[in-house]
Structure formats: C-alpha cells, structure tokens
Write a protein that holds these residues in place. Structure first.
Motif, mmCIF file in Angstrom:
data_model
loop_
_atom_site.group_PDB
_atom_site.id
_atom_site.type_symbol
_atom_site.label_atom_id
_atom_site.label_comp_id
_atom_site.label_asym_id
_atom_site.label_seq_id
_atom_site.Cartn_x
_atom_site.Cartn_y
_atom_site.Cartn_z
ATOM 1 N N ILE A 208 8.646 -2.937 -3.247
ATOM 2 C CA ILE A 208 10.042 -3.503 -2.721
ATOM 3 C C ILE A 208 10.539 -4.601 -3.674
ATOM 4 O O ILE A 208 9.851 -5.394 -4.393
ATOM 5 N N ALA A 209 11.975 -4.434 -3.865
ATOM 6 C CA ALA A 209 12.481 -5.396 -5.093
ATOM 7 C C ALA A 209 13.804 -5.744 -4.207
ATOM 8 O O ALA A 209 14.414 -5.078 -3.697
ATOM 9 N N ALA A 210 14.297 -7.107 -4.568
ATOM 10 C CA ALA A 210 15.474 -7.469 -3.934
ATOM 11 C C ALA A 210 16.191 -8.245 -4.819
ATOM 12 O O ALA A 210 15.382 -9.059 -5.642
ATOM 13 N N PRO B 291 0.849 -1.200 0.035
ATOM 14 C CA PRO B 291 -0.133 0.045 0.057
ATOM 15 C C PRO B 291 0.934 1.239 -0.080
ATOM 16 O O PRO B 291 0.129 2.445 -0.127
ATOM 17 N N TRP B 292 2.116 1.161 0.230
ATOM 18 C CA TRP B 292 2.971 2.619 0.101
ATOM 19 C C TRP B 292 3.167 3.000 -1.046
ATOM 20 O O TRP B 292 3.223 2.422 -2.126
ATOM 21 N N ASP B 293 3.594 4.290 -0.855
ATOM 22 C CA ASP B 293 3.962 4.992 -2.125
ATOM 23 C C ASP B 293 5.505 5.028 -2.173
ATOM 24 O O ASP B 293 6.120 5.121 -3.399
ATOM 25 N N MET C 167 13.269 1.599 6.724
ATOM 26 C CA MET C 167 12.146 1.304 6.429
ATOM 27 C C MET C 167 11.184 1.922 7.291
ATOM 28 O O MET C 167 9.979 2.134 7.012
ATOM 29 N N ARG C 168 11.397 2.234 8.471
ATOM 30 C CA ARG C 168 10.586 2.938 9.663
ATOM 31 C C ARG C 168 10.135 4.156 8.842
ATOM 32 O O ARG C 168 9.093 4.783 8.896
ATOM 33 N N ASP C 169 11.265 4.911 8.426
ATOM 34 C CA ASP C 169 10.932 6.202 7.830
ATOM 35 C C ASP C 169 10.144 6.001 6.465
ATOM 36 O O ASP C 169 9.342 6.978 5.937
ATOM 37 N N LEU C 170 10.679 4.935 5.640
ATOM 38 C CA LEU C 170 9.754 5.084 4.301
ATOM 39 C C LEU C 170 8.447 4.710 4.327
ATOM 40 O O LEU C 170 7.387 4.980 3.826
ATOM 41 N N PHE C 171 8.266 3.568 5.258
ATOM 42 C CA PHE C 171 6.915 2.859 5.442
ATOM 43 C C PHE C 171 5.964 3.291 6.765
ATOM 44 O O PHE C 171 4.923 2.321 6.854
ATOM 45 N N SER C 172 6.622 4.136 7.509
ATOM 46 C CA SER C 172 5.966 4.373 8.845
ATOM 47 C C SER C 172 5.839 3.292 9.758
ATOM 48 O O SER C 172 4.564 2.941 10.200
ATOM 49 N N LEU C 173 6.510 2.165 9.699
ATOM 50 C CA LEU C 173 6.344 1.017 10.665
ATOM 51 C C LEU C 173 6.934 1.604 11.873
ATOM 52 O O LEU C 173 7.437 2.256 12.423
ATOM 53 N N VAL D 79 8.523 -7.887 7.223
ATOM 54 C CA VAL D 79 8.040 -6.565 6.843
ATOM 55 C C VAL D 79 6.552 -6.664 6.218
ATOM 56 O O VAL D 79 5.818 -5.908 6.679
ATOM 57 N N LEU D 80 6.532 -7.410 5.133
ATOM 58 C CA LEU D 80 5.455 -7.613 4.484
ATOM 59 C C LEU D 80 4.284 -8.159 5.488
ATOM 60 O O LEU D 80 2.956 -7.656 5.267
ATOM 61 N N SER D 81 4.638 -9.150 6.504
ATOM 62 C CA SER D 81 3.781 -9.573 7.224
ATOM 63 C C SER D 81 2.771 -8.562 8.211
ATOM 64 O O SER D 81 1.937 -9.159 8.612
ATOM 65 N N LEU D 82 3.419 -7.325 8.331
ATOM 66 C CA LEU D 82 2.973 -6.542 9.180
ATOM 67 C C LEU D 82 2.088 -5.535 8.549
ATOM 68 O O LEU D 82 1.442 -4.885 9.164
ATOM 69 N N VAL D 83 1.990 -5.601 7.113
ATOM 70 C CA VAL D 83 1.089 -4.806 6.535
ATOM 71 C C VAL D 83 -0.018 -5.246 5.967
ATOM 72 O O VAL D 83 0.192 -6.189 4.827
ATOM 73 N N PRO D 84 -1.063 -5.096 6.293
ATOM 74 C CA PRO D 84 -2.728 -5.503 5.525
ATOM 75 C C PRO D 84 -2.540 -5.165 4.197
ATOM 76 O O PRO D 84 -2.194 -4.183 3.765
ATOM 77 N N GLY D 85 -3.052 -6.020 3.427
ATOM 78 C CA GLY D 85 -3.424 -5.626 1.893
ATOM 79 C C GLY D 85 -2.230 -5.809 0.980
ATOM 80 O O GLY D 85 -2.402 -5.435 -0.398
#
Length: 397
Positions: free
Chosen positions: A253-255, A37-39, A368-374, A150-156
C-alpha cells in the motif's frame, strides 16, 4: 535563514489567513508505505485542492454544459477526446488514452464524501482521509485514517521503513497501525494567486517576508511548456518511481498527494498543470511496477468538486459532486461509473453544484474488498463507518 522546515497540518491550521490556496498546495508531500501479507497492490493519490471533475471528465453529451461554462468549454472542449459517446477526457490526460483503450483506466462521476456545504479544503481533506460519515466534516472518534484502519484488520502487517524529508504523514495513514513516511526534495508549490496573496500579507513583516521570499525562490519559473514546471513534473515522477520501487519489494500500500487543483482563477492553466503531474505519476507507476502493474489499482480522490457555473475569473468555486480517477492493470477499466444526475438547473445541488449520486468511499471500499479479500461488514463498520457498499461495481478484472 538557510532552512525552512514546516509541519503542513499544524502550520496551515494556524495560518488561516492563507486561505484555501494553502490547503490546496501542501508544503510537504509525504509518501507512506505499509507491508502486508497480500500480493496485490493499492496506491491512493489524494488530489488536494478540489479537482474539477466536470473539466477532467467532461459530460459533453449533456446539452446544459456549454451554457454553464461558455468560456471554459470553448477553450478546452476542442482538445478533449471522446470516451464513450457522452463523456470526453481533458486533453491534459491525452497520454492516458492507451490505458483507457486497454481497460487500465476508469472514472466515477457525480461522487462525493458525506461532507456538505462548509466548503473548506481543510475539513474536506480531513474527512476524505479519515473516511468518516459526518456532513459537517467531523472525524471518527479515533481521528485516524481509513487506510490505517485497513491495516488494523490484517494480522501480520509490518512497517516498511522509508527515508523522510519533512516530518509529516497524511491523515489517511495515521492511527494505531505503524507506518513510515518518505518525501523527496519539494518546493513551495503555490498557485499564482496564492503567491500574490502571500506577498501582500508579508510585505511589511521583516521576519515573514524573508521566509516567504526564501520559500518562493525554491519554485522554478512557470514558463515551462503548457504551464507545468519541470520541477513539478520531476516531483511527480520521483514520488511514483519511489512508490513503484517499494511496491515491487515488500510494500503493498502506498499513499501520496498531488496538489494544485484549486482553480478559482485561470482554470485552464491551473488544471492543465495539475493534470500533467497526475499523468506523469500514473505513467511512471505503470512503467516502474512492470509485471506488478497487473496486480495494482490506483485510486485518485479529491475532497469535493467545483461549481457547475464558471465564475468571472475563468475559474470555478468550491462545489460538491466531483469525479475520481482509477487506474491499474488489475482494473476492469474503459468505463465511467456512476449515475449521471444531469446539469439542468433543477438537477443541481443547491442550484449550483453537481448533485452527488454516489459515495466516493464506496468505490475505494469495493476496490479493497476485491484486492485484499476484506469482509464487507468490516469495510462498512470499521474502515468507512456508515457507508453502504450497495451493489458491486465490479471494478477489478
């Protein structure tokens, strides 16, 4: 044998006789994506083979450096360019200096994972991608990857479908959250010393000799300018181009990985070739992302550093403290982060390695905290169990 298909993690674990060069040069370079859901965007590049941070970001301001590396420094320091009056940048990344000047490039020095002393590429890479807190390389109970957590923390979050050449995906994105992988056509990317080792091992085995000859024949000559093959440059460009394409659509996200950093022998040639790939990847990501580059952070991490003292083969051996590379338009760059421990003999880890003064996972977590507000607590407990985020290094602009 018209086709040679291999599973990197399974094959390499069963082929211990290949030694460290195999882990440093994966046969398959998968790329994984996830829509969120992030930009903002995050790209994680695993630098397989233990990048020598002391060569890439050279602490020329430390008077002890030349004494430990008289031959390596004599050959490389002349072409390095100053960063901040203490550190200089290897000439193999000269093309990234405009990023440094515009605040789109940064480094963290004297960093490491919790892994200590066993000095195995396999264990070191697994712990780096798993994100666990075990000094001996043991993984978290789920044996999954920190990006998947990280993905598991974010619904959708949803799976971004991608083409795949090869069946593997890196541990960093393995886990309960669904992801997909894609890989371009790739060669058997082995260092010169690894090719000699393979030839010696397989010489008297008809079956494996045939497979070895076929696989090595896929690699182009290493006579390209500055020791980097056109095929390796094209592979790095292909990985980055495809990543940018997907990140411009739904993926966030890409790795992927860049191998070839294991520099026990002839380090100047080996590291320049690997740096050429890294530089190509970063420049291609910036060009391909366009305006979305300003919403992107790229984090480049390696399993461990290398010894402070050069060895007798104009190379360096497996060490501890190393460096990480960060890039992106969302970055507050132009800085070498970290507390420098010094290179005096008494300051080294076990009298041989750069002493780690910070945790490489901490920088990834803050990004990640700053990018995705985790949530800070989720990062410390779930994504990187046991890590203390400590003071905010203020990585993002």
């Amino acid at each position: 044998m018209k086709h040679l298909e291999m599973n990197r993690r399974t094959l390499l674990r069963n082929a211990l006789f290949l030694g460290c060069s195999a882990a440093a040069n994966p046969l398959i370079t998968p790329m994984t994506f996830a829509a969120t859901p992030w930009d903002n965007r995050l790209v994680v590049i695993v630098l397989r083979g233990a990048m020598d941070g002391l060569d890439v970001v050279q602490p020329y301001g430390d008077s002890n450096l030349a004494g430990w590396r008289p031959n390596l420094i004599a050959g490389e320091a002349a072409g390095a360019s100053d960063l901040d009056g203490f550190f200089s940048l290897h000439s193999g990344l000269e093309g990234l200096k405009p990023m440094w000047k515009s605040g789109e490039l940064a480094f963290a020095h004297a960093v490491s994972t919790p892994y200590r002393d066993k000095r195995s590429h396999f264990d070191g890479q697994d712990l780096l991608e798993n994100g666990g807190n075990s000094p001996d390389g043991g993984l978290t109970p789920g044996k999954d990857g920190w990006l998947n957590r990280v993905l598991s923390l974010v619904p959708g979050t949803t799976t971004e479908t991608a083409l795949a050449v090869g069946r593997d995906q890196p541990l960093i994105l393995e886990g309960a959250a669904r992801t997909a992988s894609w890989s371009p056509e790739s060669d058997l990317d082995l260092s010169p010393q690894a090719e000699l080792l393979l030839n010696s091992i397989y010489r008297n085995d008809p079956l494996f000799a045939e497979a070895n000859t076929l696989a090595l024949s896929l690699s182009e000559s290493r006579d390209a300018p500055e020791g980097m093959t056109a095929q390796k440059a094209a592979r790095a460009e292909a990985l980055a181009e495809f990543a940018a394409e997907r990140l411009n659509l739904e993926s966030r996200i890409a790795a992927f990985s860049i191998g070839g950093w294991d520099s026990h022998v002839r380090q100047p040639q080996v590291i320049r070739r690997a740096l050429g790939e890294l530089q190509t990847a970063l420049l291609t990501l910036k060009a391909g992302l366009g305006a979305n580059w300003n919403k992107t952070v790229v984090v480049c991490m390696t399993e461990f550093g290398r010894t402070v003292r050069e060895n007798g083969n104009r190379g360096t051996d497996h060490g501890t403290g190393g460096a990480m590379v960060m890039a992106g338009g969302a970055l507050r760059g132009g800085k070498v982060h970290g507390q420098w421990p010094g290179l005096a003999a008494a300051d080294l880890y076990r009298e041989r390695d750069l002493m780690p003064t910070d945790d490489v996972r901490r920088y990834a977590a803050w990004a990640m905290r700053d990018l995705f507000s985790l949530e800070k607590g989720d990062l410390e407990r779930t994504v990187f169990p046991g890590v203390d985020l400590g003071t905010d290094p203020r990585l993002l602009a």
